[in-house]
Design an enzyme around this catalytic site. Structure first.
Site, PDB file in Angstrom:
ATOM      1  CD  GLU A 256      51.474  25.400  60.522  1.00  0.00           C
ATOM      2  OE1 GLU A 256      50.910  25.641  59.435  1.00  0.00           O
ATOM      3  OE2 GLU A 256      52.139  24.357  60.728  1.00  0.00           O
TER       4      GLU A 256
ATOM      5  NE  ARG B  48      42.179  19.615  56.507  1.00  0.00           N
ATOM      6  CZ  ARG B  48      41.673  19.097  57.595  1.00  0.00           C
ATOM      7  NH1 ARG B  48      40.479  18.539  57.568  1.00  0.00           N
ATOM      8  NH2 ARG B  48      42.330  19.136  58.745  1.00  0.00           N
TER       9      ARG B  48
ATOM     10  CE  LYS C  89      44.767  17.005  56.807  1.00  0.00           C
ATOM     11  NZ  LYS C  89      45.871  17.653  56.085  1.00  0.00           N
TER      12      LYS C  89
ATOM     13  CG  ASN D 281      49.308  20.070  53.329  1.00  0.00           C
ATOM     14  OD1 ASN D 281      49.514  19.973  54.531  1.00  0.00           O
ATOM     15  ND2 ASN D 281      48.400  19.355  52.705  1.00  0.00           N
TER      16      ASN D 281
ATOM     17  CE  LYS E 211      42.984  22.908  59.881  1.00  0.00           C
ATOM     18  NZ  LYS E 211      44.075  22.216  60.535  1.00  0.00           N
TER      19      LYS E 211
ATOM     20  CG  HIS F 234      56.414  17.543  55.477  1.00  0.00           C
ATOM     21  ND1 HIS F 234      55.191  17.289  54.906  1.00  0.00           N
ATOM     22  CD2 HIS F 234      56.141  17.945  56.743  1.00  0.00           C
ATOM     23  CE1 HIS F 234      54.229  17.526  55.778  1.00  0.00           C
ATOM     24  NE2 HIS F 234      54.783  17.929  56.908  1.00  0.00           N
TER      25      HIS F 234
ATOM     26  CG  HIS G 286      55.393  21.255  61.786  1.00  0.00           C
ATOM     27  ND1 HIS G 286      55.622  20.502  60.662  1.00  0.00           N
ATOM     28  CD2 HIS G 286      54.176  21.849  61.598  1.00  0.00           C
ATOM     29  CE1 HIS G 286      54.589  20.611  59.840  1.00  0.00           C
ATOM     30  NE2 HIS G 286      53.700  21.427  60.383  1.00  0.00           N
TER      31      HIS G 286
ATOM     32  CG  HIS H 292      52.991  21.987  55.599  1.00  0.00           C
ATOM     33  ND1 HIS H 292      52.620  23.319  55.580  1.00  0.00           N
ATOM     34  CD2 HIS H 292      52.676  21.540  56.844  1.00  0.00           C
ATOM     35  CE1 HIS H 292      52.110  23.651  56.754  1.00  0.00           C
ATOM     36  NE2 HIS H 292      52.130  22.590  57.540  1.00  0.00           N
TER      37      HIS H 292
ATOM     38  CD  GLU I 117      45.201  17.398  52.509  1.00  0.00           C
ATOM     39  OE1 GLU I 117      45.194  17.713  53.701  1.00  0.00           O
ATOM     40  OE2 GLU I 117      46.219  17.038  51.918  1.00  0.00           O
TER      41      GLU I 117
ATOM     42  NE  ARG J 206      34.865  -2.401  64.801  1.00  0.00           N
ATOM     43  CZ  ARG J 206      34.366  -3.475  65.386  1.00  0.00           C
ATOM     44  NH1 ARG J 206      33.343  -3.364  66.206  1.00  0.00           N
ATOM     45  NH2 ARG J 206      34.860  -4.658  65.154  1.00  0.00           N
TER      46      ARG J 206
HETATM   47  P1  NAD Z   1      54.005  20.241  70.685  1.00  0.00           P
HETATM   48  O1  NAD Z   1      52.699  19.640  70.893  1.00  0.00           O
HETATM   49  O2  NAD Z   1      55.196  19.341  70.681  1.00  0.00           O
HETATM   50  O3  NAD Z   1      54.235  21.393  71.761  1.00  0.00           O
HETATM   51  C1  NAD Z   1      55.440  22.102  71.752  1.00  0.00           C
HETATM   52  C2  NAD Z   1      56.100  22.150  73.141  1.00  0.00           C
HETATM   53  O4  NAD Z   1      55.406  23.102  73.945  1.00  0.00           O
HETATM   54  C3  NAD Z   1      56.038  20.854  73.905  1.00  0.00           C
HETATM   55  O5  NAD Z   1      57.215  20.681  74.635  1.00  0.00           O
HETATM   56  C4  NAD Z   1      54.854  21.069  74.858  1.00  0.00           C
HETATM   57  O6  NAD Z   1      54.932  20.262  76.002  1.00  0.00           O
HETATM   58  C5  NAD Z   1      55.032  22.516  75.181  1.00  0.00           C
HETATM   59  N1  NAD Z   1      53.824  23.228  75.600  1.00  0.00           N
HETATM   60  C6  NAD Z   1      52.562  23.033  75.182  1.00  0.00           C
HETATM   61  N2  NAD Z   1      51.763  23.976  75.694  1.00  0.00           N
HETATM   62  C7  NAD Z   1      52.524  24.769  76.452  1.00  0.00           C
HETATM   63  C8  NAD Z   1      52.266  25.915  77.233  1.00  0.00           C
HETATM   64  N3  NAD Z   1      51.048  26.462  77.285  1.00  0.00           N
HETATM   65  N4  NAD Z   1      53.290  26.482  77.914  1.00  0.00           N
HETATM   66  C9  NAD Z   1      54.565  25.960  77.833  1.00  0.00           C
HETATM   67  N5  NAD Z   1      54.873  24.883  77.090  1.00  0.00           N
HETATM   68  C10 NAD Z   1      53.851  24.298  76.410  1.00  0.00           C
HETATM   69  O7  NAD Z   1      54.063  21.051  69.297  1.00  0.00           O
HETATM   70  P2  NAD Z   1      52.969  21.882  68.495  1.00  0.00           P
HETATM   71  O8  NAD Z   1      53.744  22.861  67.713  1.00  0.00           O
HETATM   72  O9  NAD Z   1      51.864  22.338  69.352  1.00  0.00           O
HETATM   73  O10 NAD Z   1      52.352  20.802  67.518  1.00  0.00           O
HETATM   74  C11 NAD Z   1      53.129  20.168  66.538  1.00  0.00           C
HETATM   75  C12 NAD Z   1      52.406  18.905  66.123  1.00  0.00           C
HETATM   76  O11 NAD Z   1      51.130  19.262  65.579  1.00  0.00           O
HETATM   77  C13 NAD Z   1      53.135  18.104  65.078  1.00  0.00           C
HETATM   78  O12 NAD Z   1      53.124  16.763  65.473  1.00  0.00           O
HETATM   79  C14 NAD Z   1      52.292  18.303  63.825  1.00  0.00           C
HETATM   80  O13 NAD Z   1      52.331  17.188  62.974  1.00  0.00           O
HETATM   81  C15 NAD Z   1      50.910  18.494  64.413  1.00  0.00           C
HETATM   82  N6  NAD Z   1      49.992  19.257  63.551  1.00  0.00           N
HETATM   83  C16 NAD Z   1      48.775  18.722  63.329  1.00  0.00           C
HETATM   84  C17 NAD Z   1      47.871  19.403  62.551  1.00  0.00           C
HETATM   85  C18 NAD Z   1      46.494  18.831  62.335  1.00  0.00           C
HETATM   86  O14 NAD Z   1      45.739  19.385  61.533  1.00  0.00           O
HETATM   87  N7  NAD Z   1      46.133  17.777  63.026  1.00  0.00           N
HETATM   88  C19 NAD Z   1      48.179  20.646  62.011  1.00  0.00           C
HETATM   89  C20 NAD Z   1      49.451  21.183  62.272  1.00  0.00           C
HETATM   90  C21 NAD Z   1      50.346  20.473  63.054  1.00  0.00           C
HETATM   91  N1  GLY Z   2      47.307  21.404  58.885  1.00  0.00           N
HETATM   92  C1  GLY Z   2      46.754  21.134  57.614  1.00  0.00           C
HETATM   93  C2  GLY Z   2      45.370  20.615  57.676  1.00  0.00           C
HETATM   94  O1  GLY Z   2      44.782  20.514  58.719  1.00  0.00           O
HETATM   95  O2  GLY Z   2      44.840  20.275  56.667  1.00  0.00           O
END
Ligand code: NAD
Ligand code: GLY
Length: 350
Positions: free
Chosen positions: A176, A228, A134, A232, A214, A239, A252, A235, A224, A112
């Protein structure tokens, strides 16, 4: 008969985001570092020279957005059960946004809810995904449809990790950053126009500014309910592009870049942004090799796909539209014909 449960509470989920070389930290508890084989292969040695714990475990899940799913969450949870993690144990998300979202979600549901910290290794996760709590995963119905708001205990952003990041992934993070600047901070946008983000000193300053932006938003509207949603920007369109291209063609951040251009075109049509401002944003995105165009095969299909967005209802679509550079409006009152005319300009026929 009625029974009341008084549950009014004041919760302090505040935490600190450190943007600097990772300090040495010892945790007097059981800790699991959650990562993937690629990041572990490049950076685990460095991490282990900094992090120690009473008992330390490494959990790896496969690399990629397609593995941000229940199966990977089960892998993490099974490992925690097998190693008898308890409610005082801690998870460390060590990777990009995919690892961050999944580690956060696993920690939100294990017994939990246990604590976790974020050590983001991509630019996108350093400026956006690791901040704000998130967490989640994808399923057959769509992206990030299952999850929880679960704030980390701390975020450690070490720009050193970015030295190994492929250029394309770097660009996705820049998208971003541009998003934060256009929606909330005109001065920051103007700085970005003149800056070279490949310069390490400049980059650290920019990461700090994006994270501060942020943090300001999240501290006003954690869950949100309003403001917040502005994060997006790009987005809603992005999306649909990701959905239409099967999450394969664009990263993305790349889809968000095209989405921002589409949102800007909408703003121009509504007289909320000048064409010159829209062109400045496009130029900044293109400076980091981000895509700014996309051919829509079927405009009606593209429009219908908006209704899968989490912000949409059965009858209305919420759009995040910039107001000039540095301000934004969140609206579900844009006439369909306005959006269609924007989409038509990206259509195959145009
Ligand atoms: P990712 O986590 O897939 O990383 C991208 C690639 O880079 C992967 O292959 C990873 O293994 C590689 N990598 C990571 N660090 C590295 C490094 N230092 N050197 C070399 N390679 C490296 O992609 P991302 O762009 O980091 O994240 C995208 C994800 O984040 C999506 O799932 C999206 O939905 C999520 N997201 C979440 C939020 C949130 O607020 N929680 C906000 C924006 C995006
Ligand atoms: N990436 C959008 C948020 O965190 O709200």
């Amino acid at each position: 008969m009625q029974v009341d449960i008084p549950l009014k509470k004041v919760v302090d989920d505040s935490y600190t985001i450190t943007i600097d070389t990772l300090p040495k930290i010892h945790f007097d508890t059981k800790v699991a570092i959650v990562t993937n084989p690629k990041i572990a292969g490049i950076h685990l040695g460095y991490l282990l020279s900094k992090i120690s714990a009473k008992e330390l475990f490494i959990i790896t899940v496969p690399d990629g957005e397609e593995y941000k799913n229940q199966k990977s969450i089960d892998t993490i949870l099974e490992s925690l059960f097998n190693h008898r993690f308890n409610r005082k144990s801690l998870l460390i998300a060590f990777g990009g946004g995919v690892i961050g979202d999944m580690t956060g979600y696993a920690s939100s549901i294990y017994q939990r809810g246990i604590d976790f910290i974020q050590i983001p290794t991509t630019l996108l996760s350093q400026v956006d995904a690791s901040v704000g709590g998130k967490t989640g995963m994808n399923n057959e119905y769509g992206k990030n449809l299952v999850g929880a708001f679960h704030q980390p205990q701390a975020v450690y952003i070490d720009p050193y990790f970015l030295t190994t990041l492929p250029l394309r992934e770097f660009g996705a993070g820049v998208a971003e950053i541009v998003k934060m600047a256009v929606t909330f901070n005109r001065e920051f946008f103007e700085f970005l126009e003149s800056a070279d983000l490949h310069d390490a000193v400049v980059l650290q300053k920019v990461i700090k500014e994006a994270v501060q932006t942020k943090a300001n938003v999240v501290s006003q509207d954690e869950k949100e309910h309003g403001l917040r949603a502005a994060l997006n920007y790009g987005h809603t369109f992005g999306h649909v592009i990701e959905n239409e291209t099967g999450y394969k063609k664009f990263l993305h951040g790349e889809a968000v870049a095209i989405g921002m251009v589409m949102a800007n075109e909408t703003a121009v049509k509504m007289n909320l942004m000048s064409k010159i401002e829209a062109d400045r944003i496009k130029a900044l995105l293109e400076k980091y090799n981000l895509p700014t165009t996309y051919t829509i095969k079927s405009v009606p299909h593209f429009y219908e796909t908006f209704f899968l967005d989490k912000k949409s209802s059965d009858s209305s679509i919420t759009f995040i539209i910039p107001v000039g550079i540095g301000d934004v409006t969140i609206t579900d009152k844009i006439e369909k014909k306005t959006v269609i005319s924007v989409l038509n300009a990206f259509g195959e026929e145009s």
